[in-house]
Design an enzyme around this catalytic site. Structure first.
Site, PDB file in Angstrom:
ATOM      1  N   LYS A 186       1.031  -1.132  -0.151  1.00  0.00           N
ATOM      2  CA  LYS A 186       0.065  -0.135  -0.125  1.00  0.00           C
ATOM      3  C   LYS A 186       0.922   1.135   0.084  1.00  0.00           C
ATOM      4  O   LYS A 186       1.458   1.709   1.026  1.00  0.00           O
ATOM      5  CB  LYS A 186      -0.686  -0.065   1.182  1.00  0.00           C
ATOM      6  CG  LYS A 186      -2.212   0.580   1.244  1.00  0.00           C
ATOM      7  CD  LYS A 186      -2.342   2.020   0.588  1.00  0.00           C
ATOM      8  CE  LYS A 186      -2.079   2.956   1.855  1.00  0.00           C
ATOM      9  NZ  LYS A 186      -1.522   4.294   1.415  1.00  0.00           N
ATOM     10  N   GLY A 239       6.183   4.946   8.217  1.00  0.00           N
ATOM     11  CA  GLY A 239       5.681   6.242   8.137  1.00  0.00           C
ATOM     12  C   GLY A 239       5.717   7.086   9.615  1.00  0.00           C
ATOM     13  O   GLY A 239       6.766   6.750  10.412  1.00  0.00           O
ATOM     14  N   SER A 240       4.626   7.676   9.899  1.00  0.00           N
ATOM     15  CA  SER A 240       4.962   8.766  10.939  1.00  0.00           C
ATOM     16  C   SER A 240       4.366   7.752  12.360  1.00  0.00           C
ATOM     17  O   SER A 240       3.963   6.942  12.182  1.00  0.00           O
ATOM     18  CB  SER A 240       3.945   9.862  10.860  1.00  0.00           C
ATOM     19  OG  SER A 240       2.603   9.298  10.667  1.00  0.00           O
ATOM     20  N   GLY A 244       2.166   4.733  12.848  1.00  0.00           N
ATOM     21  CA  GLY A 244       2.495   3.540  13.594  1.00  0.00           C
ATOM     22  C   GLY A 244       1.705   3.084  14.763  1.00  0.00           C
ATOM     23  O   GLY A 244       1.368   1.947  14.766  1.00  0.00           O
ATOM     24  N   GLU A 261       8.750   1.272  11.209  1.00  0.00           N
ATOM     25  CA  GLU A 261       9.893   2.026  10.895  1.00  0.00           C
ATOM     26  C   GLU A 261       9.416   3.457  10.930  1.00  0.00           C
ATOM     27  O   GLU A 261       8.535   3.794   9.998  1.00  0.00           O
ATOM     28  CB  GLU A 261      10.513   1.700   9.781  1.00  0.00           C
ATOM     29  CG  GLU A 261      10.755   0.267   9.515  1.00  0.00           C
ATOM     30  CD  GLU A 261      12.404   0.289  10.256  1.00  0.00           C
ATOM     31  OE1 GLU A 261      12.897   1.187  10.781  1.00  0.00           O
ATOM     32  OE2 GLU A 261      12.827  -0.943  10.351  1.00  0.00           O
ATOM     33  N   CYS A 295      13.759  10.090   7.238  1.00  0.00           N
ATOM     34  CA  CYS A 295      13.465   9.679   8.705  1.00  0.00           C
ATOM     35  C   CYS A 295      14.665   9.845   9.296  1.00  0.00           C
ATOM     36  O   CYS A 295      14.559  10.112  10.533  1.00  0.00           O
ATOM     37  CB  CYS A 295      12.808   8.558   8.707  1.00  0.00           C
ATOM     38  SG  CYS A 295      14.059   7.176   7.833  1.00  0.00           S
ATOM     39  N   GLU A 391       9.777  16.177  15.171  1.00  0.00           N
ATOM     40  CA  GLU A 391      10.281  16.108  13.700  1.00  0.00           C
ATOM     41  C   GLU A 391       9.884  16.957  12.767  1.00  0.00           C
ATOM     42  O   GLU A 391       8.409  17.314  12.775  1.00  0.00           O
ATOM     43  CB  GLU A 391       9.690  14.494  13.325  1.00  0.00           C
ATOM     44  CG  GLU A 391      10.462  14.224  11.818  1.00  0.00           C
ATOM     45  CD  GLU A 391      10.105  12.628  11.292  1.00  0.00           C
ATOM     46  OE1 GLU A 391       8.813  12.478  11.396  1.00  0.00           O
ATOM     47  OE2 GLU A 391      10.638  11.929  11.059  1.00  0.00           O
TER      48      GLU A 391
HETATM   49  P1  NAD Z   1       2.319   8.698   6.887  1.00  0.00           P
HETATM   50  O1  NAD Z   1       2.605   7.953   8.258  1.00  0.00           O
HETATM   51  O2  NAD Z   1       1.487   9.791   6.599  1.00  0.00           O
HETATM   52  O3  NAD Z   1       2.250   7.609   5.985  1.00  0.00           O
HETATM   53  C1  NAD Z   1       2.671   6.327   5.884  1.00  0.00           C
HETATM   54  C2  NAD Z   1       1.824   5.469   5.370  1.00  0.00           C
HETATM   55  O4  NAD Z   1       0.885   4.998   6.077  1.00  0.00           O
HETATM   56  C3  NAD Z   1       1.142   6.011   3.733  1.00  0.00           C
HETATM   57  O5  NAD Z   1       1.025   4.802   2.791  1.00  0.00           O
HETATM   58  C4  NAD Z   1      -0.436   5.990   4.476  1.00  0.00           C
HETATM   59  O6  NAD Z   1      -1.440   6.038   3.335  1.00  0.00           O
HETATM   60  C5  NAD Z   1      -0.374   4.902   5.632  1.00  0.00           C
HETATM   61  N1  NAD Z   1      -1.474   5.296   6.455  1.00  0.00           N
HETATM   62  C6  NAD Z   1      -1.662   6.621   7.149  1.00  0.00           C
HETATM   63  N2  NAD Z   1      -2.653   6.242   8.194  1.00  0.00           N
HETATM   64  C7  NAD Z   1      -2.732   4.933   8.232  1.00  0.00           C
HETATM   65  C8  NAD Z   1      -3.532   4.071   9.149  1.00  0.00           C
HETATM   66  N3  NAD Z   1      -4.519   4.556   9.861  1.00  0.00           N
HETATM   67  N4  NAD Z   1      -3.750   2.760   8.903  1.00  0.00           N
HETATM   68  C9  NAD Z   1      -2.667   2.433   7.876  1.00  0.00           C
HETATM   69  N5  NAD Z   1      -2.105   3.051   6.923  1.00  0.00           N
HETATM   70  C10 NAD Z   1      -2.177   4.362   7.135  1.00  0.00           C
HETATM   71  O7  NAD Z   1       3.878   9.213   6.709  1.00  0.00           O
HETATM   72  P2  NAD Z   1       4.510   9.886   5.406  1.00  0.00           P
HETATM   73  O8  NAD Z   1       3.989  11.276   5.556  1.00  0.00           O
HETATM   74  O9  NAD Z   1       3.926   9.142   4.307  1.00  0.00           O
HETATM   75  O10 NAD Z   1       6.044   9.678   5.562  1.00  0.00           O
HETATM   76  C11 NAD Z   1       6.852  10.736   6.349  1.00  0.00           C
HETATM   77  C12 NAD Z   1       7.030   9.704   8.045  1.00  0.00           C
HETATM   78  O11 NAD Z   1       7.715   8.621   7.722  1.00  0.00           O
HETATM   79  C13 NAD Z   1       8.060  10.565   8.608  1.00  0.00           C
HETATM   80  O12 NAD Z   1       7.557  10.697  10.126  1.00  0.00           O
HETATM   81  C14 NAD Z   1       9.419   9.780   8.626  1.00  0.00           C
HETATM   82  O13 NAD Z   1      10.215   9.980   9.678  1.00  0.00           O
HETATM   83  C15 NAD Z   1       8.688   8.521   8.494  1.00  0.00           C
HETATM   84  N6  NAD Z   1       9.807   7.399   7.880  1.00  0.00           N
HETATM   85  C16 NAD Z   1      10.439   6.734   8.578  1.00  0.00           C
HETATM   86  C17 NAD Z   1      11.230   5.895   7.932  1.00  0.00           C
HETATM   87  C18 NAD Z   1      12.003   4.547   8.634  1.00  0.00           C
HETATM   88  O14 NAD Z   1      12.670   3.733   8.176  1.00  0.00           O
HETATM   89  N7  NAD Z   1      11.988   4.629  10.181  1.00  0.00           N
HETATM   90  C19 NAD Z   1      11.542   5.898   6.497  1.00  0.00           C
HETATM   91  C20 NAD Z   1      10.854   6.773   5.510  1.00  0.00           C
HETATM   92  C21 NAD Z   1      10.071   7.535   6.475  1.00  0.00           C
END
Ligand code: NAD
Length: 490
Positions: A186, A239-240, A244, A261, A295, A391
């Site tokens: 996804k 993601g964020s 998470g 992550e 990240c 962040e």
């Molecule tokens: P986000 O959390 O908004 O989205 C990440 C993914 O999660 C997207 O595909 C989104 O559609 C999905 N998502 C959102 N809400 C959800 C839910 N309730 N249930 C299931 N899936 C859901 O993050 P973003 O804005 O796309 O990315 C930025 C964030 O990701 C930053 O905080 C960054 O630090 C983090 N990040 C972490 C790593 C790592 O390896 N630790 C790598 C890259 C980015």
């Protein structure tokens, strides 16, 4: 530069914005779509399908069919061959995939090209591991034989972010495929194009139908339905922290294991004996690469008081020289991903200024269209300020000073995150002492983004609960089954 723009136009064939499941492409169940936008130009690139909860059910069913059927019967060496072929196919389409990544994320061509190279590395690295996932025998004495068997989990789900779309997808999908799972991806709705292009490549491959599915859609609908689904065996969310938490809560219902992550607030610590020229170059790379949207961006500069003025002045000059522009022109720095992201970064900069930080912004002329933002230093930050704790996810560097190593360590550790840290020194003993004492999962010395697909990566605290990359990533893609036999009648 003209050559790259030309390549982008030539290679610009956009993938069809449809779901990919069961080896074929189709619109979403209710026909709903959303636009994806080029952040460099604000132009709509195409529309992509928004998967519904019923589409999720179907994807899980077809993935289960593949996992329990052809994938179960496939030999590890065959999986290795298919993954290597996938690597070659991605390599052959590297220009197109780079062009799509540049358009969808706005990132500079060279950076995107590097990330596609990393995708190829992930596929090759885990292809090499596919036939080496063996168990152990455990000595219990003459009356028993005990052994462990490593089995695929079955159906794994991979929810990915927008900041390095295809490379983060390959980071979690390649080991899952190597271990024999069927995967459902996804991608972030802001950047779905390379996942869809990869689906086209898989469609032409010999992987059994249902091995690899792509469900484009929102987090609230498609993502949430996947995380809560009873039919999946494991889930990776990149993601964020907020996302998470939501995914971990949803997965808890069925005790589905989750690799999380998440975000970071990583320090770059410059000791007074550092090579300051090298430190300035690396600190800049750590915060301005990908417009600060990594990240592990090194977003907190902690610098010894005696070299603070010199380093900040050098950084400000370097920032002022950065070429900022559309990704297709291969600048030093592209735009942020969206207007929302730019508004959020601007609000945090303003919050820092209001709470007493000294603002240093590069006096760069920015393009009129596109979500551009000048790189910014917030100097004289104190530990309680929001900008020192949250962040920011943009090209914004906070600066704090210290008097000695103990204070540097205390400042570095004053965070809820624990993803990465960079240390700059010419003294190997001090470097090793910081590596021992820092709570981050990934520590580099004198080169901020040093490492590669072989080196485990992941965070502690709010940054996450697992490690990806390297051989350790295969642990969360397999289950260990123990078999104990009694031997003879005695
Ligand atoms: P986000 O959390 O908004 O989205 C990440 C993914 O999660 C997207 O595909 C989104 O559609 C999905 N998502 C959102 N809400 C959800 C839910 N309730 N249930 C299931 N899936 C859901 O993050 P973003 O804005 O796309 O990315 C930025 C964030 O990701 C930053 O905080 C960054 O630090 C983090 N990040 C972490 C790593 C790592 O390896 N630790 C790598 C890259 C980015």
């Amino acid at each position: 530069m003209a050559e790259q723009v030309g390549q982008i136009e030539q290679a610009g064939r956009l993938p069809r914005g449809e779901l990919f499941l069961g080896g074929r492409r189709r619109p979403s169940g209710d026909g709903a779509t959303a636009a994806t936008i080029d952040p460099s130009t604000e132009e709509v690139l195409t529309e992509v399908a928004l998967a519904t909860a019923r589409d999720v059910d179907e994807a899980v069913a077809v993935a289960r069919g593949a996992a329990d059927g052809p994938l179960c019967r496939m030999t590890p060496s065959r999986r290795a061959t298919l993954l290597s072929r996938l690597a070659r196919a991605v390599e052959a389409e590297a220009d197109r995939l780079t062009a799509l990544e540049v358009r969808d994320t706005g990132k500079p061509w060279s950076l995107a090209r590097g990330e596609i190279g990393t995708c190829v590395r992930y596929l090759d690295y885990y292809a090499g591991a596919a036939d080496k996932l063996h168990g152990e025998t455990i000595p219990l004495g003459p009356g028993h034989l005990a052994m462990t068997v490593r089995e695929p989990l079955g159906v794994t789900v991979h929810i990915t972010p927008w900041n390095a779309p295809l490379s983060l997808l390959c980071r979690s999908v390649a080991p899952a495929l190597a271990a024999g799972n069927a995967v459902i991806v996804k991608p972030a709705l802001l950047t779905p194009l390379t996942a869809l292009a990869l689906a086209e490549i898989v469609e032409r491959s010999e992987w059994p139908a249902g091995t690899f599915s792509v469900l484009t859609g929102t987090g609230a609908q498609a993502g949430a339905a996947l995380a809560a689904h009873p039919g999946i065996d494991a889930l990776t969310v990149t993601g964020s922290v907020a996302t998470g938490r939501q995914v971990l809560r949803a997965a808890a219902e069925h005790i589905t294991p989750v690799v999380a992550e998440l975000g970071g607030k990583s320090p770059q610590i410059v000791l007074e004996d550092a090579d300051l020229d090298l430190a300035a170059e690396q600190v800049l790379t750590g915060i301005c690469s990908n417009t600060g949207q990594y990240c592990d961006a090194g977003s907190r500069l902690l610098v010894h008081r005696s070299v603070h003025a010199q380093l900040v002045e050098d950084l400000a000059e370097r920032m002022a020289r950065l070429r900022i522009g559309p990704g297709a022109e291969d600048p030093d720095m592209g735009p942020l991903i969206s207007e929302d992201q730019r508004a959020s970064v601007r609000a945090l900069i303003e919050e820092g200024r209001r709470s007493g930080a000294r603002l240093i912004t590069a006096p760069t002329g920015l393009p009129e269209r596109g979500f551009f933002l000048a790189p910014t230093i917030l100097d004289q930050v104190t530990p309680g300020m929001t900008v020192a704790r949250e962040e920011i996810f943009g090209p914004v560097l906070t600066v704090q000073t210290f008097e000695d190593d103990a204070e540097a360590l205390a400042l570095a550790e004053d965070t809820d995150y624990g993803l990465a840290a960079g240390v700059y020194t010419q003294d190997v003993d001090r470097a090793l002492a910081f590596s021992r004492d820092l709570g981050a999962g990934y520590i580099t010395v004198n080169e901020y983004f040093a490492g590669g697909v072989e080196v485990p990566f992941g965070g502690d605290g709010l940054s996450g609960n697992a490690r990806e990359r390297g051989l350790v990533a295969l642990e969360s893609c397999t289950r260990t089954k123990s078999v104990v036999l009694r031997i003879g009648k005695g």
